[in-house]
Design a protein around this motif. Structure first.
Motif, mmCIF file in Angstrom:
data_model
loop_
_atom_site.group_PDB
_atom_site.id
_atom_site.type_symbol
_atom_site.label_atom_id
_atom_site.label_comp_id
_atom_site.label_asym_id
_atom_site.label_seq_id
_atom_site.Cartn_x
_atom_site.Cartn_y
_atom_site.Cartn_z
ATOM 1 N N THR A 137 0.833 -1.201 0.000
ATOM 2 C CA THR A 137 0.000 0.000 0.000
ATOM 3 C C THR A 137 0.870 1.255 0.000
ATOM 4 N N LEU A 138 0.360 2.262 -0.703
ATOM 5 C CA LEU A 138 1.054 3.540 -0.862
ATOM 6 C C LEU A 138 0.062 4.669 -0.621
ATOM 7 N N GLY A 139 0.579 5.817 -0.282
ATOM 8 C CA GLY A 139 -0.310 6.962 -0.087
ATOM 9 C C GLY A 139 0.239 8.258 -0.640
ATOM 10 N N GLY A 140 1.420 8.184 -1.241
ATOM 11 C CA GLY A 140 2.104 9.375 -1.707
ATOM 12 C C GLY A 140 3.221 9.744 -0.751
ATOM 13 N N GLY A 141 4.339 10.177 -1.308
ATOM 14 C CA GLY A 141 5.496 10.523 -0.504
ATOM 15 C C GLY A 141 6.543 9.432 -0.455
ATOM 16 N N GLU A 142 6.196 8.237 -0.922
ATOM 17 C CA GLU A 142 7.151 7.133 -0.914
ATOM 18 C C GLU A 142 8.032 7.162 -2.174
ATOM 19 N N THR A 143 9.066 6.388 -2.137
ATOM 20 C CA THR A 143 9.787 5.991 -3.339
ATOM 21 C C THR A 143 9.788 4.475 -3.371
ATOM 22 N N ILE A 144 9.619 3.921 -4.565
ATOM 23 C CA ILE A 144 9.658 2.474 -4.715
ATOM 24 C C ILE A 144 10.740 2.122 -5.725
ATOM 25 N N ARG A 145 11.369 1.001 -5.487
ATOM 26 C CA ARG A 145 12.412 0.525 -6.385
ATOM 27 C C ARG A 145 11.850 -0.648 -7.166
ATOM 28 N N VAL A 146 11.642 -0.455 -8.453
ATOM 29 C CA VAL A 146 11.079 -1.506 -9.300
ATOM 30 C C VAL A 146 11.844 -1.524 -10.621
ATOM 31 N N ALA A 147 12.063 -2.714 -11.147
ATOM 32 C CA ALA A 147 12.699 -2.892 -12.457
ATOM 33 C C ALA A 147 14.005 -2.112 -12.575
ATOM 34 N N GLY A 148 14.743 -2.040 -11.479
ATOM 35 C CA GLY A 148 16.026 -1.393 -11.511
ATOM 36 C C GLY A 148 15.991 0.124 -11.544
ATOM 37 N N ARG A 149 14.819 0.717 -11.262
ATOM 38 C CA ARG A 149 14.715 2.177 -11.251
ATOM 39 C C ARG A 149 13.914 2.626 -10.041
ATOM 40 N N THR A 150 14.077 3.878 -9.682
ATOM 41 C CA THR A 150 13.377 4.440 -8.537
ATOM 42 C C THR A 150 12.244 5.325 -9.019
ATOM 43 N N LEU A 151 11.039 5.066 -8.513
ATOM 44 C CA LEU A 151 9.871 5.878 -8.830
ATOM 45 C C LEU A 151 9.421 6.628 -7.587
ATOM 46 N N ARG A 152 9.163 7.914 -7.743
ATOM 47 C CA ARG A 152 8.555 8.693 -6.672
ATOM 48 C C ARG A 152 7.041 8.570 -6.790
ATOM 49 N N VAL A 153 6.382 8.453 -5.655
ATOM 50 C CA VAL A 153 4.944 8.202 -5.613
ATOM 51 C C VAL A 153 4.233 9.443 -5.080
ATOM 52 N N PHE A 154 3.145 9.839 -5.750
ATOM 53 C CA PHE A 154 2.402 11.031 -5.367
ATOM 54 C C PHE A 154 0.912 10.718 -5.268
ATOM 55 N N ASP A 155 0.313 11.146 -4.162
ATOM 56 C CA ASP A 155 -1.146 11.085 -4.026
ATOM 57 C C ASP A 155 -1.749 12.009 -5.069
ATOM 58 N N ALA A 156 -2.754 11.542 -5.816
ATOM 59 C CA ALA A 156 -3.265 12.302 -6.954
ATOM 60 C C ALA A 156 -4.781 12.223 -7.055
ATOM 61 N N PRO A 157 -5.512 12.699 -6.025
ATOM 62 C CA PRO A 157 -6.974 12.643 -6.095
ATOM 63 C C PRO A 157 -7.523 13.601 -7.142
#
Length: 308
Positions: A137-157
């Motif tokens: 689970t995510l809510g925005g503000g996280e970073t996730i490491r997937v497929a060898g890259r880093t994605l920043r996660v943003f809440d987007a209602p």
């Protein structure tokens, strides 16, 4: 590898899911390289097409390590449970507000059935539950490491309360789901996507301002493909959204019956496209985002405001 068809960054591909057999309506992004993942697998009804598309770039479902979801609407996330059932190693990244509906989808399916009725299976296929142990689970503000890259996660209602945006800062690519509407490859027209049940225009404007502040180099749309002109694209999308919202509000205030009001919005949408689009492209836009559904979403928004 680079997907030269769409001008995507290296090691990002776009699979056309051929929803209901029509090209360029629903797409699934693939993050290639180390431990590949997909973004928005689409509905279960397209799984054979997704499998074919993955094989064309040298992958099998079993090669995937995760599913990244922008939000849980059926055309984006419907296949998730089916994939996890057969490939239980998959991790599913989803907004914390959407996660309960993936784990126990009965309420979501009842709501969708009220809208689509007997066409549910034809349009979307089955929507199987996702085991809780597969869900991240995510809510925005996280970073996730997937497929060898880093994605920043943003809440987007805005489009949905359970919507997320993912930004790959290394490439400037932003996976935006439906936050920036619909746009077919080769066309400039951007159509709003405002289906029920929880359109929130105030939150949506804040989300768009946040997205613009990130200065993405491209917007990766599920419907369909990358937009390489983010500022113009977002400005047009919001202009059309406000025009649609005002049209729906005025119809409600006049007391127009639902059929008349929805037809007025459809006429506006048709006029916005102008001479740019041929009939095939008009059908793509209509399938990717039915105007009638957008009318219902905006009407629900205004009715809630009026009752407040």
């Amino acid at each position: 590898m680079t997907d030269d068809r769409y001008g995507l960054p290296e090691n990002i591909a776009l699979v056309d899911d051929y929803h209901l057999g029509r090209p360029q309506v629903v797409g699934t992004y693939v993050l290639l390289g180390e431990n590949p993942v997909i973004v928005d697998p689409g509905p279960a009804s397209v799984l054979p097409n997704l499998e074919t598309g993955l094989r064309q770039i040298g992958l099998e479902f079993s090669d995937l390590h995760g599913i990244v979801l922008s939000h849980i609407h059926l055309d984006h996330a419907g296949a998730t449970g089916s994939l996890v059932r057969y490939f239980p190693h998959l991790k599913v990244y989803v907004h914390h507000r959407g996660a309960p509906h993936l784990i126990a989808p009965d309420k979501l399916l009842r709501s969708a059935t009220r809208i689509y009725g007997g066409q549910m299976d034809y349009l979307w296929g089955e929507f199987l539950p996702v085991p809780v142990e597969a869900v991240v689970t995510l809510g925005g503000g996280e970073t996730i490491r997937v497929a060898g890259r880093t994605l920043r996660v943003f809440d987007a209602p805005g489009h949905a309360s359970h919507h997320l945006i993912y930004l790959d800062e290394a490439t400037g690519a932003a996976w935006v789901g439906d936050t920036t509407g619909l746009r077919m490859p080769g066309y400039t027209y951007v159509r709003p996507a405002t289906p029920p049940p929880d359109i929130d225009l105030e939150a949506w404007r804040r989300t768009l301002d946040m997205l613009l502040a990130l200065k993405p180099r491209m917007l990766l749309l599920t419907h369909f493909g990358p937009a390489h002109d983010p500022e113009r694209h977002i400005a047009e999308m919001w202009e059309h959204t406000m025009r649609w919202a005002e049209t729906v509000r005025a119809g409600l205030e006049r007391g127009d019956d639902e059929a008349t009001a929805a037809a007025q919005l459809a006429a506006l949408a048709d006029a916005e496209m102008g001479v740019e689009a041929n009939e095939a492209v008009r059908q793509q836009y209509a399938q990717a985002g039915a105007v009638e559904m957008s009318w219902h979403g905006l009407a629900r928004y205004w009715r809630k405001k009026m009752e407040a």
